[in-house]
Scaffold this motif. Structure first.
Motif, short mmCIF file in Angstrom:
data_model
loop_
_atom_site.label_atom_id
_atom_site.label_comp_id
_atom_site.label_asym_id
_atom_site.label_seq_id
_atom_site.Cartn_x
_atom_site.Cartn_y
_atom_site.Cartn_z
N ALA A 354 -17.86 68.73 26.64
CA ALA A 354 -17.71 69.89 25.76
C ALA A 354 -16.79 70.89 26.41
CB ALA A 354 -19.06 70.52 25.47
N ILE A 355 -15.93 71.48 25.61
CA ILE A 355 -15.03 72.54 26.06
C ILE A 355 -15.51 73.82 25.39
CG2 ILE A 355 -12.64 73.35 26.15
CD1 ILE A 355 -11.83 70.35 25.69
N LEU A 356 -16.03 74.74 26.17
CA LEU A 356 -16.62 75.97 25.63
C LEU A 356 -15.65 77.13 25.80
CD1 LEU A 356 -20.29 75.65 26.95
CD2 LEU A 356 -19.22 74.62 24.93
N VAL A 357 -15.24 77.70 24.68
CA VAL A 357 -14.23 78.76 24.69
C VAL A 357 -14.84 80.08 24.23
CG1 VAL A 357 -12.32 77.16 24.34
CG2 VAL A 357 -13.47 78.14 22.35
N ARG A 358 -14.26 81.16 24.70
CA ARG A 358 -14.74 82.49 24.30
C ARG A 358 -14.43 82.75 22.84
NH1 ARG A 358 -17.38 85.70 23.16
NH2 ARG A 358 -18.00 87.69 24.06
N SER A 359 -13.29 82.26 22.37
CA SER A 359 -12.92 82.32 20.96
C SER A 359 -12.05 81.11 20.67
CB SER A 359 -12.16 83.61 20.63
OG SER A 359 -10.88 83.58 21.23
N MET A 360 -11.97 80.72 19.41
CA MET A 360 -11.18 79.53 19.08
C MET A 360 -9.70 79.74 19.32
SD MET A 360 -13.01 76.99 18.58
CE MET A 360 -11.56 75.99 18.29
N MET A 380 -16.85 73.39 16.77
CA MET A 380 -18.05 74.13 16.38
C MET A 380 -17.80 75.62 16.57
SD MET A 380 -20.97 71.83 18.26
CE MET A 380 -22.09 73.23 18.17
N GLY A 381 -18.18 76.41 15.57
CA GLY A 381 -18.04 77.86 15.70
C GLY A 381 -16.66 78.36 15.37
N GLY A 382 -15.88 77.55 14.69
CA GLY A 382 -14.53 77.97 14.32
C GLY A 382 -13.92 76.92 13.41
N ILE A 383 -12.65 77.05 13.18
CA ILE A 383 -11.96 76.08 12.35
C ILE A 383 -10.80 75.49 13.13
CG2 ILE A 383 -12.56 77.07 10.13
CD1 ILE A 383 -9.94 78.54 10.12
N LYS A 384 -10.44 74.29 12.76
CA LYS A 384 -9.34 73.63 13.47
C LYS A 384 -8.03 74.36 13.19
CE LYS A 384 -10.97 69.08 14.51
NZ LYS A 384 -10.57 67.68 14.62
N ILE A 385 -7.09 74.09 14.08
CA ILE A 385 -5.88 74.90 14.11
C ILE A 385 -5.13 74.89 12.79
CG2 ILE A 385 -4.41 73.05 15.01
CD1 ILE A 385 -3.17 75.17 16.86
N PRO A 543 -16.32 61.79 19.07
CA PRO A 543 -15.47 62.90 19.53
C PRO A 543 -16.12 63.78 20.58
CG PRO A 543 -16.42 63.42 17.40
CD PRO A 543 -16.80 62.00 17.70
N LEU A 544 -15.29 64.39 21.40
CA LEU A 544 -15.78 65.45 22.28
C LEU A 544 -15.91 66.71 21.44
CD1 LEU A 544 -13.33 67.65 23.06
CD2 LEU A 544 -12.53 65.75 24.41
N THR A 545 -16.45 67.74 22.03
CA THR A 545 -16.73 68.98 21.29
C THR A 545 -15.94 70.15 21.87
OG1 THR A 545 -18.98 68.26 20.80
CG2 THR A 545 -18.53 70.61 20.59
N ILE A 546 -15.26 70.87 20.98
CA ILE A 546 -14.74 72.19 21.33
C ILE A 546 -15.61 73.20 20.59
CG2 ILE A 546 -12.80 73.79 21.27
CD1 ILE A 546 -10.90 71.51 21.23
N SER A 547 -16.21 74.10 21.33
CA SER A 547 -17.15 75.03 20.70
C SER A 547 -16.97 76.42 21.27
CB SER A 547 -18.59 74.56 20.96
OG SER A 547 -19.54 75.52 20.51
N THR A 548 -17.21 77.41 20.43
CA THR A 548 -17.35 78.76 20.97
C THR A 548 -18.66 78.80 21.76
OG1 THR A 548 -18.54 79.56 19.02
CG2 THR A 548 -16.13 79.80 19.03
N ILE A 570 -13.01 86.14 30.00
CA ILE A 570 -14.41 86.15 30.44
C ILE A 570 -14.49 87.10 31.63
CG2 ILE A 570 -16.33 84.79 31.36
CD1 ILE A 570 -15.13 82.34 30.02
N PRO A 571 -14.84 88.36 31.41
CA PRO A 571 -15.34 88.98 30.18
C PRO A 571 -14.22 89.29 29.18
CG PRO A 571 -15.15 90.64 31.88
CD PRO A 571 -14.82 89.33 32.53
N SER A 572 -14.62 89.42 27.91
CA SER A 572 -13.68 89.67 26.83
C SER A 572 -13.00 91.02 26.98
CB SER A 572 -14.42 89.62 25.49
OG SER A 572 -13.62 90.11 24.44
N ALA A 573 -11.75 91.07 26.52
CA ALA A 573 -11.00 92.33 26.53
C ALA A 573 -11.62 93.34 25.58
CB ALA A 573 -9.55 92.05 26.13
#
Length: 660
Positions: A354-360, A380-385, A543-548, A570-573
């Motif tokens: 899993a790739i965990l991102v602060r925002s998509m 997960m938690g967003g939409i594809k590009i 599939p692997l997961t990209i998630s917020t 991280i931390p967010s601006a």
């Protein structure tokens, strides 16, 4: 009879066997809280407690279904537990007792955009045309946040910068809120917030409350750290008669401040009921000791109440979490993918990652790397590009520079203009489809023959400038510049976030030498997504997961990758106040506690424009618990067109459909 206590640790047994009075269960990540509370429910039923007198409150339908399934496995009679989400239980009680609200029929629950639709109708005669009013959807969010946090409209709007700019409209929005509440009641409608408000009103009523509370002897509230003011009021009202009440949660995982929740809800409960028993679930059965050492360091940094030290229930792997230094976001994406492919070569599964991102937005560059390597993934938690409307508009304009006959692209970009729908766009498209090239299409858009009162000059400028641009990145920038007045007006509420998406696309475009190659790479995203849905054809490539990080809460993977471990990511601006920084720590805690076997954090040195990025202020806290690694540099193999006189006959490739 099955021994339901077998395999439980001492702390879990305390939870299962607790009887009488209120209890706070501080459940660390991966500590088996769901098993503990469902086993408790099963044990109560086995002891002769009527299942319907056990109330279990959850936050999601998925968790409710999991809890019910596990409880039924202990005792089939648990099928009759009173179990569900706060909103589901509340709406059921309300509609069983609609007469108590002086109504002659049950309420209907508003869903989705229905509150915004009603508010739009209410505000129409109130607003004028001389000012730029907030959208109905924004007003609905303001009203909802105020209700959920127990604040006034004015307090909410002045506290958030995104709403403070509409401060001049506070009196009108207060009036709209009153009219909205009256409209719902008159039409026997309730929204999600009303479910909680009305349920709470029943519970605290001097005559009705005792009659309602006597239905339940035992109450368990899950994920208590995520409760807002309305839900906290419900929980406390349920305990008014000294009921056996257990709340379960983890203040370190309270990450929904934007919904009105806060870690203080657990301490508030303790202050309200100082004699509450506190049980810590500290054994983590998910992560290795090496990962738990880092998790504990983050946990202690937060200084939250209910201090505990998590202990791993798994053997040591000898592998510390890894902090990977990379040159830039391209190098970061390449390093992540190389790590995933190495694990696959060693016999691992792509779906274990899993790739965990602060925002998509920060995951866009990684998406294109996955696409280029033909690695299936889900979001997960967003939409594809290429599913984001503003990105699709950008790509459609670029498509038109390559193919002026792309009718769906014309329809999409024309209908983005204000007051232009499919019907109004049709005669314009009919003219455009007669164009032999993009230059003729631009003439149509700029000429007086267009059967529309709307000026399409921004689109004409975008097409001309993109066509004249030398490289894809330049073309992308020209389109954004020309269309910005239109797009920023359409999406004015979240334009800054969408602009960051477009900047990310521009960064991706810099890696391609032709517009067609760039469009193809981004568009392939959809085909790979569709391919992953046909698992019969690809049984070994889940599939692997990209998630917020927010969407990853409650989930776990063998291998977790966290990109963008830098300041302002991280931390967010966006985190400025002490409480916002505190929530960033909790978000980080959730992220690092998702990993079972390996945890890798990635630290780019340079931004997309070549500036040095500050290291995260969080790095100092974890540096003793990580190993450092030099990441690979991104590379791109550029290949020009093949020069040859040979040609492929497409008709000859087509299979014959006629029997010979």
């Amino acid at each position: 009879m099955k021994d339901i206590y077998q395999g439980l640790n001492e702390q879990q047994l305390e939870v299962v066997k607790h009887r009488g009075g209120s209890c706070i269960v501080v459940a660390g990540p991966g500590s088996g809280k769901t098993r503990s509370i469902t086993t408790r429910a099963g044990a109560l039923v086995r002891e002769g407690v009527p299942p319907e007198s056990i109330l279990m409150l959850t936050f999601t339908r998925a968790s409710y279904q999991t809890m019910l399934k596990r409880a039924k496995a202990i005792d089939p009679r648990c099928e009759f537990l009173t179990i569900g989400t706060y909103h589901a239980i509340a709406s059921k009680i309300i509609n069983q007792n609609f007469h108590l609200f002086d109504k002659k029929r049950p309420f209907t629950v508003l869903d989705g955009d229905q509150p915004a639709t009603i508010i739009s109708e209410i505000m129409e005669p109130i607003k004028g045309v001389e000012k730029n009013w907030p959208r109905a959807r924004s007003i609905a969010k303001v009203i909802s946040f105020a209700v959920n946090t127990g604040q006034t409209i004015e307090q909410v709007m002045l506290a958030k910068s995104g709403w403070a700019k509409y401060a001049d409209f506070i009196p009108q929005i207060e009036k709209i809120a009153d009219l909205y509440a009256r409209y719902k009641y008159d039409h026997s409608m309730i929204d999600y917030d009303d479910c909680l408000q009305y349920f709470g009103a029943l519970l605290v009523d001097p005559q009705i409350g005792p009659l309602l509370r006597q239905r339940w002897r035992y109450v368990m509230g899950d994920e208590h750290q995520d409760t807002n003011v309305l839900q906290l009021n419900i929980v406390q009202a349920l305990a008014m008669d000294g009921m056996d009440l257990m709340v379960v949660g983890d203040p370190s995982q309270s990450i929904y401040g934007f919904r009105g929740s806060a870690p203080a809800t657990m301490t508030q409960f303790q202050h309200a009921y100082p004699d509450s028993r506190v049980i810590n679930l500290e054994v983590n059965y998910r992560s290795t000791p090496e990962i738990i050492d880092l998790v504990n360091a983050v946990d202690k940094k937060m200084g939250l109440p209910f201090q505990r030290t998590l202990v791993s229930g798994r053997p040591s792997s000898g592998i510390k979490p890894t902090l990977v230094d990379v040159m830039d976001t391209a190098g970061e994406a390449a390093a992540i993918v190389e790590s995933i492919l190495k694990d696959k070569a060693d016999g691992g599964e792509i779906s274990d990652h899993a790739i965990l991102v602060r925002s998509m937005t920060s995951g866009r560059r990684i998406e294109t790397e996955l696409i280029g390597r033909q690695i299936p993934y889900k979001v997960m938690g967003g939409i594809k590009i290429n599913e984001a409307l503003h990105v699709r508009d950008l790509l459609d304009i670029l498509r038109l520079t390559q193919n002026v006959q792309h009718e769906p692209a014309w329809m999409a970009v024309l209908t983005r203009f204000p007051k232009v729908g499919p019907k109004g766009a049709r005669p314009v498209i009919d003219l455009l489809m007669k164009s032999a090239n993009i230059a003729e299409a631009i003439d149509v858009l700029e000429g007086g023959a267009v059967p529309s009162k709307v000026s399409f000059q921004p689109l004409a400028d975008a097409l001309r400038d993109a066509t004249l641009a030398g490289m894809p990145a330049e073309a992308v920038q020209e389109v954004i510049s020309a269309m910005k007045p239109i797009w920023s007006a359409v999406w004015f509420e979240d334009w800054e976030a969408r602009m960051r998406d477009l900047d990310a696309i521009n960064t991706i475009a810099e890696e391609y030498s032709s517009i067609s190659d760039f469009i193809t790479a981004v568009t392939l995203d959809g085909s790979y997504d569709r391919a992953t849905k046909d698992q019969a054809q690809m049984p070994d490539e889940w599939p692997l997961t990209i998630s917020t990080i927010h969407s990853a809460k409650g989930l776990e993977w063998k291998h977790v990758h966290i990109p963008g471990f830098t300041q302002f990511s991280i931390p967010s601006a966006m985190a400025e106040t002490d409480e916002e920084i505190a929530e960033e720590w909790r978000v980080f805690f959730v992220a690092v506690s998702r990993a079972e076997r390996t945890l890798r954090l990635y630290k780019p040195r340079l931004s997309n424009n070549g500036k040095i990025i500050e290291r995260s202020v969080f790095e100092e806290t974890i540096q003793r618990f990580v190993e450092r690694e030099n990441g690979v540099k991104a590379h791109q193999i550029s290949a020009g067109p093949i020069e040859t006189e040979s040609r492929i006959s497409i008709p000859a490739l087509r299979p014959s459909l006629v029997q010979r």
